[in-house]
Design a protein around this motif. Structure first.
Motif, mmCIF file in Angstrom:
data_model
loop_
_atom_site.group_PDB
_atom_site.id
_atom_site.type_symbol
_atom_site.label_atom_id
_atom_site.label_comp_id
_atom_site.label_asym_id
_atom_site.label_seq_id
_atom_site.Cartn_x
_atom_site.Cartn_y
_atom_site.Cartn_z
ATOM 1 N N ARG A 118 0.823 -1.209 0.000
ATOM 2 C CA ARG A 118 0.000 0.000 0.000
ATOM 3 C C ARG A 118 0.866 1.271 0.000
ATOM 4 O O ARG A 118 0.571 2.250 -0.674
ATOM 5 C CB ARG A 118 -0.902 -0.037 1.238
ATOM 6 C CG ARG A 118 -1.684 1.215 1.512
ATOM 7 C CD ARG A 118 -2.880 1.342 0.620
ATOM 8 N NE ARG A 118 -3.584 2.595 0.849
ATOM 9 C CZ ARG A 118 -4.528 3.038 0.052
ATOM 10 N NH1 ARG A 118 -4.894 2.367 -0.999
ATOM 11 N NH2 ARG A 118 -5.123 4.177 0.307
ATOM 12 N N ARG A 176 -9.811 0.710 0.393
ATOM 13 C CA ARG A 176 -8.535 1.415 0.269
ATOM 14 C C ARG A 176 -8.316 2.039 -1.113
ATOM 15 O O ARG A 176 -7.341 1.742 -1.811
ATOM 16 C CB ARG A 176 -7.365 0.501 0.635
ATOM 17 C CG ARG A 176 -7.519 -0.104 2.007
ATOM 18 C CD ARG A 176 -6.260 -0.700 2.507
ATOM 19 N NE ARG A 176 -5.554 0.210 3.395
ATOM 20 C CZ ARG A 176 -4.454 -0.112 4.050
ATOM 21 N NH1 ARG A 176 -3.909 -1.259 3.893
ATOM 22 N NH2 ARG A 176 -3.872 0.741 4.852
ATOM 23 N N ASP A 189 -8.534 7.675 -4.494
ATOM 24 C CA ASP A 189 -9.184 8.857 -5.054
ATOM 25 C C ASP A 189 -8.795 10.146 -4.328
ATOM 26 O O ASP A 189 -8.548 11.183 -4.955
ATOM 27 C CB ASP A 189 -10.719 8.675 -5.027
ATOM 28 C CG ASP A 189 -11.229 8.328 -3.630
ATOM 29 O OD1 ASP A 189 -10.519 7.602 -2.901
ATOM 30 O OD2 ASP A 189 -12.326 8.785 -3.258
ATOM 31 N N VAL A 219 -11.855 13.150 3.914
ATOM 32 C CA VAL A 219 -11.574 12.158 4.956
ATOM 33 C C VAL A 219 -10.197 12.488 5.532
ATOM 34 O O VAL A 219 -9.294 12.905 4.808
ATOM 35 C CB VAL A 219 -11.553 10.727 4.350
ATOM 36 C CG1 VAL A 219 -11.105 9.700 5.379
ATOM 37 C CG2 VAL A 219 -12.919 10.367 3.789
ATOM 38 N N CYS A 220 -10.064 12.323 6.834
ATOM 39 C CA CYS A 220 -8.768 12.556 7.469
ATOM 40 C C CYS A 220 -7.903 11.315 7.223
ATOM 41 O O CYS A 220 -8.090 10.291 7.869
ATOM 42 C CB CYS A 220 -9.004 12.785 8.956
ATOM 43 S SG CYS A 220 -7.518 13.153 9.849
ATOM 44 N N VAL A 228 -2.908 10.348 2.496
ATOM 45 C CA VAL A 228 -3.110 11.585 1.730
ATOM 46 C C VAL A 228 -2.294 12.712 2.360
ATOM 47 O O VAL A 228 -1.622 13.476 1.659
ATOM 48 C CB VAL A 228 -4.624 11.946 1.670
ATOM 49 C CG1 VAL A 228 -4.816 13.322 1.040
ATOM 50 C CG2 VAL A 228 -5.393 10.880 0.902
ATOM 51 N N ARG A 256 -12.406 -5.329 8.275
ATOM 52 C CA ARG A 256 -11.221 -5.590 9.090
ATOM 53 C C ARG A 256 -11.516 -6.609 10.193
ATOM 54 O O ARG A 256 -10.825 -6.657 11.196
ATOM 55 C CB ARG A 256 -10.665 -4.298 9.670
ATOM 56 C CG ARG A 256 -9.163 -4.351 9.676
ATOM 57 C CD ARG A 256 -8.441 -3.123 10.073
ATOM 58 N NE ARG A 256 -7.010 -3.362 9.837
ATOM 59 C CZ ARG A 256 -6.060 -2.512 10.095
ATOM 60 N NH1 ARG A 256 -6.328 -1.353 10.603
ATOM 61 N NH2 ARG A 256 -4.801 -2.819 9.850
HETATM 62 C C1 UD1 Z 1 -2.270 4.177 7.112
HETATM 63 C C2 UD1 Z 1 -1.395 3.113 7.718
HETATM 64 C C3 UD1 Z 1 -2.223 1.928 8.156
HETATM 65 C C4 UD1 Z 1 -3.332 2.384 9.086
HETATM 66 C C5 UD1 Z 1 -4.122 3.544 8.468
HETATM 67 C C6 UD1 Z 1 -5.141 4.168 9.420
HETATM 68 C C7 UD1 Z 1 0.764 3.305 6.609
HETATM 69 C C8 UD1 Z 1 1.744 2.689 5.676
HETATM 70 N N1 UD1 Z 1 -0.419 2.675 6.733
HETATM 71 O O1 UD1 Z 1 -2.898 3.621 5.964
HETATM 72 O O2 UD1 Z 1 -1.375 1.015 8.843
HETATM 73 O O3 UD1 Z 1 -4.216 1.305 9.300
HETATM 74 O O4 UD1 Z 1 -3.231 4.591 8.068
HETATM 75 O O5 UD1 Z 1 -4.520 4.561 10.597
HETATM 76 O O6 UD1 Z 1 1.043 4.290 7.267
HETATM 77 N N2 UD1 Z 1 -9.489 6.573 1.926
HETATM 78 C C9 UD1 Z 1 -10.255 6.862 0.820
HETATM 79 N N3 UD1 Z 1 -9.638 7.320 -0.308
HETATM 80 C C10 UD1 Z 1 -8.290 7.516 -0.370
HETATM 81 C C11 UD1 Z 1 -7.505 7.219 0.777
HETATM 82 C C12 UD1 Z 1 -8.142 6.758 1.922
HETATM 83 O O7 UD1 Z 1 -11.473 6.695 0.834
HETATM 84 O O8 UD1 Z 1 -7.796 7.945 -1.431
HETATM 85 C C13 UD1 Z 1 -10.151 6.067 3.160
HETATM 86 C C14 UD1 Z 1 -9.739 4.627 3.483
HETATM 87 O O9 UD1 Z 1 -10.489 3.687 2.748
HETATM 88 C C15 UD1 Z 1 -10.018 4.581 4.981
HETATM 89 C C16 UD1 Z 1 -9.710 6.013 5.438
HETATM 90 O O10 UD1 Z 1 -9.694 6.805 4.267
HETATM 91 O O11 UD1 Z 1 -11.366 4.297 5.210
HETATM 92 C C17 UD1 Z 1 -8.391 6.174 6.166
HETATM 93 O O12 UD1 Z 1 -7.344 5.551 5.429
HETATM 94 P P1 UD1 Z 1 -5.853 6.139 5.440
HETATM 95 O O13 UD1 Z 1 -5.667 6.987 6.662
HETATM 96 O O14 UD1 Z 1 -5.595 6.774 4.115
HETATM 97 O O15 UD1 Z 1 -4.981 4.853 5.588
HETATM 98 P P2 UD1 Z 1 -3.619 4.541 4.876
HETATM 99 O O16 UD1 Z 1 -2.819 5.799 4.713
HETATM 100 O O17 UD1 Z 1 -3.875 3.697 3.695
#
Ligand code: UD1
Length: 435
Positions: free
Chosen positions: A92, A121, A124, A160-161, A165, A331
Motif C-alpha cells: 500500500r 482502500r 481517489d 476524509v482525514c 493523503v 477488518r
Molecule cells: C495508514 C497506515 C495503516 C493504518 C491507516 C489508518 C501506513 C503505511 N499505513 O494507511 O497502517 O491502518 O493509516 O490509521 O502508514 N481513503 C479513501 N480514499 C483515499 C484514501 C483513503 O477513501 O484515497 C479512506 C480509506 O479507505 C479509509 C480512510 O480513508 O477508510 C483512512 O485511510 P488512510 O488513513 O488513508 O490509511 P492509509 O494511509 O492507507
C-alpha cells in the motif's frame, strides 16, 4: 513452510526491545527521494515492506545501502520516472512514491498500490489532493501517469482525514512553488516523524502535529542523519499478548507517549501499566475484564491497526466486549479463524463485533490473511492450550522484524520450521560436544 508454531497456554514473562516503526520509515524512505543528497536512517526495522520499498527506490535510480538497522539512501542520480515491478501492487505505501516522484521529477507512472485486504482502500483522495496542486492524471489499463508542468502550492481539504493523503501532500508540497495549506490533516505520530525528518533536511513546515499544516515549498533540501522512532503498534502487540495470557513483561523503547488510548484500554481490562523513560512495564492477571465498547478512531483514538490484536486478547475476558471499526470496513476477517480456536464472536454488520468471553482457546491450524490479523492469531496461539500453527507467516513479516524472537524473549515456546531446525541442530551440536 511459511508458518509459525506456538505451544501456548502460559503466562508471558520477560523483556524485549521494540523495533523501529514501519509506518514511520516507509514515508521517510519515500521522502529521501526528494533530497538530492545522501540520507542516513537509523533504527530501520528489517521487515519485508522496507525491503520492497528499497527495491522500488533502487529501481528509480537511488543507491541504497544497508548495515544492520541503518539504511543509506543516495538520491543524487534519480533516473527513472516509472515506478514498476510487483512491489507496487504488493504494498500500500508504494503510493507514497506518487507525491515524492512528483516533487522530485514532476512526473511518475505507476500501477495501483496493493497492501492488506482490509477494505476498499481507494486512492481517489490522493489523486484529488494532488490535482489541486496542478497535477494531471492519465489512466490506462491499470497504470496511471501523474504529471505536473508546474507543481504549485494550494489550499487542500480532503473530505476524509487520511494518513496517506496527508503524507503525499506533504511530500509534493515541500518541492512545490509557493505555500500549501493542508486542512483536515491526519495527526498520527508517523506524520510528525515525516515532518521532523523533512524539517531537519531544510523544509519549512508549520503546525506539525496539528490538523492544519502549512508548508512553504521550494526550499533547498540537504542530506540528514535521522533515527526512526519505535513502533507503537508492535509495542501494542506485545502488550495485548500479556493481556491475553497474563504475566509481567517489560517493553524497552515502547513509545508510551503515543500509546495513550491503548494503555487506557489495557488498564480498563484490568492490566497494570507503568511507564518510564526506558519503556513500558505491563502486569496482567489471567482473569481480565471485558471492555464494553472500543471504537477505532483516527489518532489519538484507539488505532485500527490494534483492533484485531485487542480482539484476540478479549476472547477469554470475563463478560461481553464490543468492538466497533470506524476506519476500514472488512477488518474483521480474523473472526472466523478465532472461532476455529473456540472463540465466541458475533459480527453485527461489517463494523461491529461482539465478543462473548470463553474460558479458554484451543490450539489448531489457522491462516493469516493480513498483517495485524496475522499477529493477532499469534497472540491467540500464545493464549491457547496446545499447539497452534499460523500459516502465511509472510503477511506478519511485512511489519514484524522477528515476532518469534520477540515472543521467545517473553518466554513463549514459538518458532518457525526453520527456527525449529536450527534449535534441533544446535541441540545436537551441544550433545555431540559432550560425547
Ligand atoms: C495508514 C497506515 C495503516 C493504518 C491507516 C489508518 C501506513 C503505511 N499505513 O494507511 O497502517 O491502518 O493509516 O490509521 O502508514 N481513503 C479513501 N480514499 C483515499 C484514501 C483513503 O477513501 O484515497 C479512506 C480509506 O479507505 C479509509 C480512510 O480513508 O477508510 C483512512 O485511510 P488512510 O488513513 O488513508 O490509511 P492509509 O494511509 O492507507
Amino acid at each position: 513452510m511459511d508458518s509459525i508454531h506456538i505451544r501456548g497456554g502460559n503466562a508471558l514473562f520477560g523483556e524485549t526491545k521494540i523495533q523501529g516503526s514501519k509506518n514511520a520509515v516507509l514515508p521517510i524512505l519515500a521522502a529521501a527521494l526528494l533530497i538530492e543528497d545522501v540520507c542516513v536512517l537509523e533504527n530501520c526495522p528489517r521487515i519485508s515492506d522496507v525491503h520492497h520499498m528499497l527495491m522500488l527506490l533502487s529501481g528509480i535510480g537511488c543507491r541504497v545501502g544497508r548495515s544492520g538497522q541503518t539504511i543509506t539512501i543516495d538520491a543524487r542520480n534519480v533516473s527513472e520516472d516509472t515506478v514498476s515491478g510487483e512491489n507496487v501492487a504488493g504494498m500500500r505505501s508504494s503510493i507514497m512514491l506518487l507525491g515524492a516522484m512528483l516533487g522530485r521529477a514532476g512526473e511518475v507512472t505507476m500501477g495501483y498500490p496493493g497492501g492488506c485486504v482490509i477494505g476498499e482502500r481507494p486512492i481517489d483522495l490522493h489523486l484529488n489532493a494532488l490535482r489541486k496542486m496542478g497535477v494531471k492524471i492519465y489512466e490506462k489499463e491499470g497504470v496511471f501517469t501523474a504529471r505536473a508542468e508546474k507543481l504549485e502550492g494550494a489550499v487542500i481539504r480532503p473530505c476524509v482525514c487520511s494518513v496517506g493523503v496527508t503524507e503525499n501532500v506533504i511530500l509534493a508540497a515541500v518541492r512545490a512553488k509557493g505555500v500549501t495549506v493542508l486542512q483536515n490533516a491526519a495527526k498520527e505520530p508517523e506524520i510528525v516523524a515525516l515532518c521532523e525528518f523533512l524539517r531537519e533536511a531544510g523544509a519549512v513546515i508549520e503546525g506539525i502535529g496539528g490538523s492544519v499544516l502549512i508548508i512553504q515549498g521550494g526550499h533547498k533540501l540537504h542530506g540528514v542523519r535521522f533515527r526512526i522512532p519505535p513502533d507503537r503498534i508492535v509495542a501494542g502487540t506485545y502488550l495485548m499478548g500479556v493481556l491475553g495470557t497474563g504475566g509481567h513483561i517489560f517493553l524497552e523503547d515502547a513509545p508510551v507517549a503515543q500509546m495513550h488510548s491503548v494503555l487506557r484500554a489495557a488498564e480498563l481490562a484490568g492490566a497494570e501499566v507503568i511507564v518510564s523513560r526506558d519503556g513500558l512495564s505491563v502486569m496482567a492477571d489471567q482473569g481480565r475484564k471485558a471492555l464494553s465498547l472500543t471504537k477505532t478512531e483516527i489518532y489519538p483514538g484507539f488505532p485500527t491497526d490494534m483492533q484485531s490484536l485487542l480482539m484476540a486478547a478479549l476472547t477469554t475476558a470475563s463478560g461481553i466486549s464490543v468492538i466497533e471499526e470506524t476506519v476500514f470496513e472488512n477488518r474483521f476477517r480474523i473472526v472466523e479463524q478465532l472461532k476455529k480456536m473456540g472463540a465466541d464472536i458475533e459480527l453485527r454488520g461489517k463494523r461491529q463485533a461482539v465478543i462473548y468471553g470463553v474460558d479458554s482457546l484451543l490450539g489448531c491450524e489457522v491462516t493469516a490473511d493480513e498483517l495485524r490479523g496475522g499477529a493477532a492469531l499469534v497472540i491467540a496461539g500464545c493464549m491457547a492450550e496446545g499447539e497452534t500453527v499460523v500459516a502465511n507467516r509472510h503477511f506478519i513479516e511485512r511489519g514484524y522484524e522477528d515476532i518469534c524472537r520477540d515472543f521467545q524473549n517473553l518466554g513463549v515456546n514459538i518458532y518457525t520450521e526453520y527456527g525449529e531446525k536450527k534449535i534441533e541442530k544446535k541441540e545436537t551440536d551441544e550433545k555431540n560436544k559432550y560425547r
